[in-house]
Design a protein around this motif. Structure first.
Motif, PDB file in Angstrom:
ATOM      1  N   ILE A   1      -8.789  -1.651  -3.589  1.00 26.54           N
ATOM      2  CA  ILE A   1      -8.339  -1.352  -3.116  1.00 26.54           C
ATOM      3  C   ILE A   1      -7.088  -1.499  -3.730  1.00 26.54           C
ATOM      4  CG2 ILE A   1      -6.339  -0.758  -0.707  1.00 26.54           C
ATOM      5  CD1 ILE A   1      -9.082  -0.707   0.388  1.00 26.54           C
ATOM      6  N   LYS A   2      -6.415  -2.719  -3.337  1.00 23.68           N
ATOM      7  CA  LYS A   2      -4.850  -3.410  -4.529  1.00 23.68           C
ATOM      8  C   LYS A   2      -5.527  -3.083  -6.282  1.00 23.68           C
ATOM      9  CE  LYS A   2      -3.171  -7.206  -5.738  1.00 23.68           C
ATOM     10  NZ  LYS A   2      -2.630  -9.560  -5.452  1.00 23.68           N
ATOM     11  N   SER A   3      -6.351  -2.925  -7.165  1.00 21.71           N
ATOM     12  CA  SER A   3      -6.536  -2.709  -7.879  1.00 21.71           C
ATOM     13  C   SER A   3      -6.222  -1.892  -7.969  1.00 21.71           C
ATOM     14  CB  SER A   3      -7.798  -2.941  -8.690  1.00 21.71           C
ATOM     15  OG  SER A   3      -8.128  -3.031 -10.161  1.00 21.71           O
ATOM     16  N   ILE A   4      -6.842  -0.523  -7.404  1.00 19.03           N
ATOM     17  CA  ILE A   4      -6.991   0.920  -7.621  1.00 19.03           C
ATOM     18  C   ILE A   4      -5.191   0.848  -7.391  1.00 19.03           C
ATOM     19  CG2 ILE A   4      -7.288   3.322  -6.953  1.00 19.03           C
ATOM     20  CD1 ILE A   4     -10.217   1.659  -6.925  1.00 19.03           C
ATOM     21  N   ALA A   5      -4.574   0.932  -6.427  1.00 21.98           N
ATOM     22  CA  ALA A   5      -3.297   1.043  -6.459  1.00 21.98           C
ATOM     23  C   ALA A   5      -2.060   0.747  -6.747  1.00 21.98           C
ATOM     24  CB  ALA A   5      -2.660   0.691  -4.837  1.00 21.98           C
TER      25      ALA A   5
ATOM     26  N   VAL B   1     -12.120   5.873  -4.321  1.00 23.44           N
ATOM     27  CA  VAL B   1     -12.193   4.944  -3.889  1.00 23.44           C
ATOM     28  C   VAL B   1     -11.869   4.232  -2.719  1.00 23.44           C
ATOM     29  CG1 VAL B   1     -12.695   2.504  -5.587  1.00 23.44           C
ATOM     30  CG2 VAL B   1     -12.838   4.586  -6.553  1.00 23.44           C
ATOM     31  N   ILE B   2     -10.470   4.256  -2.300  1.00 28.07           N
ATOM     32  CA  ILE B   2      -9.000   3.500  -1.233  1.00 28.07           C
ATOM     33  C   ILE B   2     -10.124   3.681   0.100  1.00 28.07           C
ATOM     34  CG2 ILE B   2      -7.230   3.503  -0.767  1.00 28.07           C
ATOM     35  CD1 ILE B   2      -6.392   3.229  -3.302  1.00 28.07           C
ATOM     36  N   VAL B   3     -10.121   5.470   0.319  1.00 26.87           N
ATOM     37  CA  VAL B   3     -10.824   6.363   1.074  1.00 26.87           C
ATOM     38  C   VAL B   3     -12.340   5.168   1.704  1.00 26.87           C
ATOM     39  CG1 VAL B   3     -11.608   8.288   2.528  1.00 26.87           C
ATOM     40  CG2 VAL B   3      -8.966   8.183   1.568  1.00 26.87           C
ATOM     41  N   SER B   4     -12.863   5.342   0.473  1.00 31.37           N
ATOM     42  CA  SER B   4     -14.164   4.959   0.260  1.00 31.37           C
ATOM     43  C   SER B   4     -14.102   3.156   0.644  1.00 31.37           C
ATOM     44  CB  SER B   4     -15.054   5.586  -0.722  1.00 31.37           C
ATOM     45  OG  SER B   4     -16.161   4.368  -0.793  1.00 31.37           O
ATOM     46  N   ARG B   5     -13.793   2.729   0.451  1.00 34.19           N
ATOM     47  CA  ARG B   5     -13.112   1.287   1.143  1.00 34.19           C
ATOM     48  C   ARG B   5     -13.006   1.147   2.502  1.00 34.19           C
ATOM     49  NH1 ARG B   5     -17.432  -1.183  -0.886  1.00 34.19           N
ATOM     50  NH2 ARG B   5     -16.581  -3.384   0.119  1.00 34.19           N
ATOM     51  N   SER B   6     -11.869   1.567   2.434  1.00 34.47           N
ATOM     52  CA  SER B   6     -11.391   1.694   3.901  1.00 34.47           C
ATOM     53  C   SER B   6     -12.333   2.220   4.862  1.00 34.47           C
ATOM     54  CB  SER B   6      -9.662   2.633   4.398  1.00 34.47           C
ATOM     55  OG  SER B   6      -8.901   2.119   3.094  1.00 34.47           O
ATOM     56  N   GLU B   7     -13.203   2.908   4.604  1.00 32.36           N
ATOM     57  CA  GLU B   7     -13.797   3.397   5.789  1.00 32.36           C
ATOM     58  C   GLU B   7     -15.690   1.993   5.474  1.00 32.36           C
ATOM     59  OE1 GLU B   7     -15.584   7.397   4.024  1.00 32.36           O
ATOM     60  OE2 GLU B   7     -13.896   8.446   5.328  1.00 32.36           O
TER      61      GLU B   7
ATOM     62  N   LEU C   1     -12.837  -8.901   4.146  1.00 30.10           N
ATOM     63  CA  LEU C   1     -12.404  -8.099   3.743  1.00 30.10           C
ATOM     64  C   LEU C   1     -11.495  -7.939   1.993  1.00 30.10           C
ATOM     65  CD1 LEU C   1      -9.704  -9.301   6.343  1.00 30.10           C
ATOM     66  CD2 LEU C   1     -10.686  -7.394   6.189  1.00 30.10           C
ATOM     67  N   ASN C   2     -12.243  -9.383   1.413  1.00 32.02           N
ATOM     68  CA  ASN C   2     -11.879  -8.931  -0.133  1.00 32.02           C
ATOM     69  C   ASN C   2     -12.608  -8.067  -0.886  1.00 32.02           C
ATOM     70  OD1 ASN C   2     -10.012 -11.910  -0.135  1.00 32.02           O
ATOM     71  ND2 ASN C   2     -11.697 -13.269  -0.028  1.00 32.02           N
ATOM     72  N   ASN C   3     -13.873  -8.245  -0.211  1.00 27.44           N
ATOM     73  CA  ASN C   3     -14.892  -7.176  -0.878  1.00 27.44           C
ATOM     74  C   ASN C   3     -13.792  -5.845  -0.956  1.00 27.44           C
ATOM     75  OD1 ASN C   3     -16.691  -9.380  -2.128  1.00 27.44           O
ATOM     76  ND2 ASN C   3     -18.207  -8.976  -0.315  1.00 27.44           N
ATOM     77  N   SER C   4     -13.650  -5.367   0.243  1.00 25.96           N
ATOM     78  CA  SER C   4     -12.930  -4.080   0.164  1.00 25.96           C
ATOM     79  C   SER C   4     -11.252  -4.255   0.010  1.00 25.96           C
ATOM     80  CB  SER C   4     -12.656  -4.006   1.847  1.00 25.96           C
ATOM     81  OG  SER C   4     -14.034  -3.753   2.280  1.00 25.96           O
ATOM     82  N   LEU C   5     -10.675  -5.279   0.005  1.00 22.46           N
ATOM     83  CA  LEU C   5      -9.107  -5.083  -0.045  1.00 22.46           C
ATOM     84  C   LEU C   5      -8.518  -5.426  -1.634  1.00 22.46           C
ATOM     85  CD1 LEU C   5      -7.588  -7.141   2.660  1.00 22.46           C
ATOM     86  CD2 LEU C   5      -7.513  -5.209   2.542  1.00 22.46           C
ATOM     87  N   ALA C   6      -9.903  -6.081  -2.883  1.00 19.82           N
ATOM     88  CA  ALA C   6      -9.305  -6.395  -4.329  1.00 19.82           C
ATOM     89  C   ALA C   6      -9.685  -5.330  -5.152  1.00 19.82           C
ATOM     90  CB  ALA C   6     -10.407  -7.344  -3.948  1.00 19.82           C
TER      91      ALA C   6
END
Length: 452
Positions: A259-263, A289-295, A252-257
């Motif tokens: 996403i949070k930074s780009i958002a 990037v957000i879509v890719s990490r979400s997938e 989760l950290n690998n994906s949310l970090a």
């Protein structure tokens, strides 16, 4: 002739001469010819002898005849009585009595020696049995597992200290009670091996129950072993949760970090008074990037759900050669060499077992492609088990410690559940899966063992 006999007629039959009587009779018959000849010579062919002398010699000859006959009886019967006493002592459990013979090299001496040897052997076996019994009783008394033994009427005949603590009663009150009275009927009526949640007078929690049949002095007993699984299961559950939280947190950290930074970056862009000329490109790249990490996160959750919701295998007869060929046909990156084994049919789920072989063949092909090596597959029968082996010629395994850790992978883009899922399927079929480095060359060998 009638088969009905009158008991009175049986009683009127003369009793048969016993063994001792037959010995005396045979001794008399053996001395009869000589004694008769001596008396005839004395009375008929020695006319000059006086009547007093004839009577005296007759008495001497008759006495010697009777005396030797009785002596023969004693020499024959006394050793047999000694042997009878020795065997009686052995039967009563007294192994300290020994027989003695004046001549150990004759037949009687050999019999005495064999009886003495038998006594020594029985004494050693008795000591061994006593020591084994004492050891068993000590182990049963001190072991921290409740042990109960019930007879055919489900009455308690044996209990150890742990069983007394579990039921919180002394043994004199427990022995003789039925399983229903002790609230242990579920342990006798259920499967031979099970886990149950129960409350006993001496404790509550989850318990492992094992049941088997034994015999004591020829009587069948039902042996029930109850062990406390609460602490062990709690520790395992805690470790499982810790591993799960660690893996989930890491992913989760690998994906949310990012996403949070780009958002945050996108929010800073759109909050400006004047948007830069390339703000659309920045927004497009950020959203990509957000879509890719979400997938990626969605695939991870899906992989976890797949591992946790593996259905029970639907068993049916499977020809090993057929489903091996089907699994090999899915690997098209390099030719897989099949080394046929004996014709074997196993009980298994075709979809699940084919998935295991597909996973193993894919891993073997990935390894062999890095070294331009080969992949071979074959099978063999090993007593009650059947083994399917897959050999590659890759670089081998650097460490086997994390092979079956969920979500652990050394491959770029790997999910880390292939081997875990494969082992779970193998164990669901009553088999096992093992991976190890080859000893006959470079590479790794995977062994899938199933009940044949």
């Amino acid at each position: 002739m009638s088969d009905n006999f009158d008991p009175a007629e049986r009683q009127q039959k003369p009793a048969r001469i016993g063994y001792e009587g037959r010995v005396v009779l045979l001794a008399f018959l053996a001395g009869l010819p000589g004694s008769v000849c001596a008396l005839l010579l004395l009375w008929l062919w020695v006319p000059k002898a006086t009547q007093q002398l004839q009577i005296t010699l007759t008495v001497v000859i008759g006495g010697a005849w009777i005396g030797f006959a009785m002596l023969v009886r004693e020499r024959v019967v006394f050793p047999l009585q000694t042997l009878s006493n020795l065997l009686g002592a052995l039967r009563e459990g007294d192994f300290s009595v020994r027989g003695r013979s004046p001549r150990p090299d004759d037949a009687l001496g050999e019999v005495m020696r064999e009886v003495n040897t038998l006594g020594s052997t029985l004494r050693e076996q008795r000591l061994g049995a006593m020591e084994a019994t004492m050891l068993l009783r000590t182990v049963m008394r001190e072991i921290d597992v409740a042990i109960f033994a019930f007879d055919e009427n489900q009455r308690l005949r044996l209990v150890n200290r742990a069983g007394e603590r579990l039921l919180d009663q002394p043994p004199e009150r427990l022995l003789g009670q039925t399983a229903d009275e002790l609230k242990l009927e579920v342990c006798l009526d259920g499967p031979e091996q099970t886990t149950l949640q129960a409350i006993f007078p001496g404790g509550a929690g989850r318990w492992g129950v094992r049941r088997t049949r034994i015999r004591e002095r020829g009587l069948p007993l039902e042996l029930v072993v109850i062990s406390d699984l609460t602490k062990a299961l709690s520790e395992q559950e805690l470790q499982a949760w810790q591993r799960l939280v660690r893996v989930l947190g890491h992913e989760l950290n690998n994906s949310l970090a990012p996403i949070k930074s780009i958002a945050g970056s996108l929010e800073a862009i759109v909050s400006r008074q004047e948007l830069p000329d390339d703000w659309r490109d920045d927004m497009r790249r950020g959203l990509h990037v957000i879509v890719s990490r979400s997938e990626s996160l969605s695939r991870f959750i899906g992989a976890y759900a797949r591992l946790a919701k593996l259905p029970r295998p639907q068993l049916q007869p499977l020809e090993v050669a057929a489903f091996v060929e089907r699994a090999v046909s899915f690997e098209t990156r390099l030719p897989v060499e099949v080394q046929p084994g004996p014709p074997v049919t196993v009980q298994g789920d075709p979809d699940q077992l084919e998935q295991v072989l597909i996973n193993l063949l894919r891993n073997a092909a990935d390894a062999s492609l890095t070294t331009n090596g080969r992949v071979r597959i074959g099978w063999r029968r090993d007593s009650a088990m059947m083994e399917i082996w897959i050999k590659d010629e890759g670089p081998g395994l650097s460490s086997t410690a994390n092979l079956f850790v969920p979500f652990f992978t050394t491959k770029p883009g790997g999910s880390g559940i292939g081997l875990v899922l494969s082992r779970q399927i193998a164990e669901g079929h009553g088999g096992a899966l093992a991976l190890e480095n080859r000893t006959d060359g470079p590479g790794c060998i995977a062994r899938l063992r199933l009940l044949g």
